[in-house]
Scaffold this active site. Sequence first.
Site, PDB file in Angstrom:
ATOM      1  N   ILE A   1      83.634 -83.677 -31.312  1.00 23.72           N
ATOM      2  CA  ILE A   1      83.213 -82.616 -32.220  1.00 23.72           C
ATOM      3  C   ILE A   1      81.950 -81.961 -31.671  1.00 23.72           C
ATOM      4  CG2 ILE A   1      82.665 -82.016 -34.588  1.00 23.72           C
ATOM      5  CD1 ILE A   1      85.526 -83.195 -34.010  1.00 23.72           C
TER       6      ILE A   1
ATOM      7  N   ARG B   1      90.664 -70.128 -29.234  1.00 22.39           N
ATOM      8  CA  ARG B   1      91.512 -69.975 -28.048  1.00 22.39           C
ATOM      9  C   ARG B   1      91.404 -68.568 -27.482  1.00 22.39           C
ATOM     10  NH1 ARG B   1      96.663 -72.932 -31.016  1.00 22.39           N
ATOM     11  NH2 ARG B   1      96.061 -75.086 -30.525  1.00 22.39           N
TER      12      ARG B   1
ATOM     13  N   GLU C   1      91.211 -77.170 -27.712  1.00 28.55           N
ATOM     14  CA  GLU C   1      91.926 -76.074 -28.382  1.00 28.55           C
ATOM     15  C   GLU C   1      93.365 -75.945 -27.879  1.00 28.55           C
ATOM     16  OE1 GLU C   1      89.789 -75.965 -30.274  1.00 28.55           O
ATOM     17  OE2 GLU C   1      87.880 -75.129 -29.702  1.00 28.55           O
TER      18      GLU C   1
ATOM     19  N   PHE D   1     108.858 -79.978 -30.203  1.00 25.30           N
ATOM     20  CA  PHE D   1     107.971 -80.996 -30.767  1.00 25.30           C
ATOM     21  C   PHE D   1     107.913 -80.767 -32.260  1.00 25.30           C
ATOM     22  CE2 PHE D   1     105.450 -77.365 -29.579  1.00 25.30           C
ATOM     23  CZ  PHE D   1     104.540 -77.192 -30.610  1.00 25.30           C
TER      24      PHE D   1
END
Length: 387
Positions: free
Chosen positions: A166, A246, A366, A386
């Site tokens: 973090i 991103r 990210e 997925f």
Amino acid sequence: MIDLATDYLDIDSLLSQQELDLRSQVRQFVDDRIRPNINAWYEDAVFPQDLVKEMGSLGLLGMHLNGYGCGGRSAVEYGIAAMELEAGDSGIRTFVSVQGSLAMSAIAKFGSEEQKRQWLPGMAAGELIGCFGLTEPTAGSDPASMVTRAERVGHGWVLNGAKRWIGLASIADVAVVWAATDDGIRGFVVPTDTEGFMATPIPDKLSMRASIQCDITMENVQLPATAVLPEVTGLRGPFSCLNEARYGILWGAMGAARDAYQTVLAYADQRTQFGKPLAAFQLTQQKLVDMVLEIQKGTLVALQTGRLKDSGRLRPEQISFGKLNNVRQAIEICRSARTILGGNGITLEYSPLRHANNLESVRTYEGTDEIHTLIMGRAITGIPSFS
């Protein structure tokens, strides 16, 4: 006249004067405040916290958000700033990303009016620092499996769990923490001085050394009912913020690549071997040409992505295109640049290997290459591979 060594396709002609002026301003900040100091910060693993208010005064924090002291800049302008900051160092651009695209964006998008007024002006000014708690020790690419949990107790909440990697957590004033509840995943605005909240910097990093990443533990953290972000439930909330981050990454990676290229272009002109400069050798020219090709293409990808974002037409899958391509190419450019420097390239005197090391982190956070590949694969085929 176009300088083919720096802007082969004259991409500058696609930018407005306002965008060019912003670029000059941020580039000057990087030249004055980051370049002279980054080697020491990187070697000593120090984040230059004194830059935070300076970046606030330049309007770089939450610059793409509107109101509450934020800059209200365009997506392209934010991208340009990210590119220039990462030309200095990924760690500095990462700070702006965590502060603005993650923590501030979460509050701006999904917070109450009270939460916005309490936190956003100070964060925009650099007077308050935020962090964004999503990734866990056992839940990186699969945030749906998070074990951090918030339980309703009386008129409030009790938060328990752990987060990892973090950014900024040990120096943050406020954390946006995502936790599972009986109603689904919710976001919580947690002042970091709340009893039971603890952030510990992760040591011994080989990458992002001029940045801070932490482990967070939360033991019976008691929060009022007003701590929850009221406007979102489920993973749509954190994913929306991740897409903001991103987007900045796909610009920033090209800044690191450009700096590595310009560093070795100057070196190849000056370094003499076998009676002529390195730039005169065919293999060196091939490496430089390959760098120019990918930097120019990647910059065009970033610019088009920004124009789509500003027009309200950008899809998350298109952000994955830019993040996957630009970071992957930037790493290869920086590694190739290191080879032109020979043994000198492993020292901090030259930037390419520092950039390459940092980009290994950028490549992972990210969304890894694998995750963005599968996002694109689903978009192309219509078949999710997925869950």
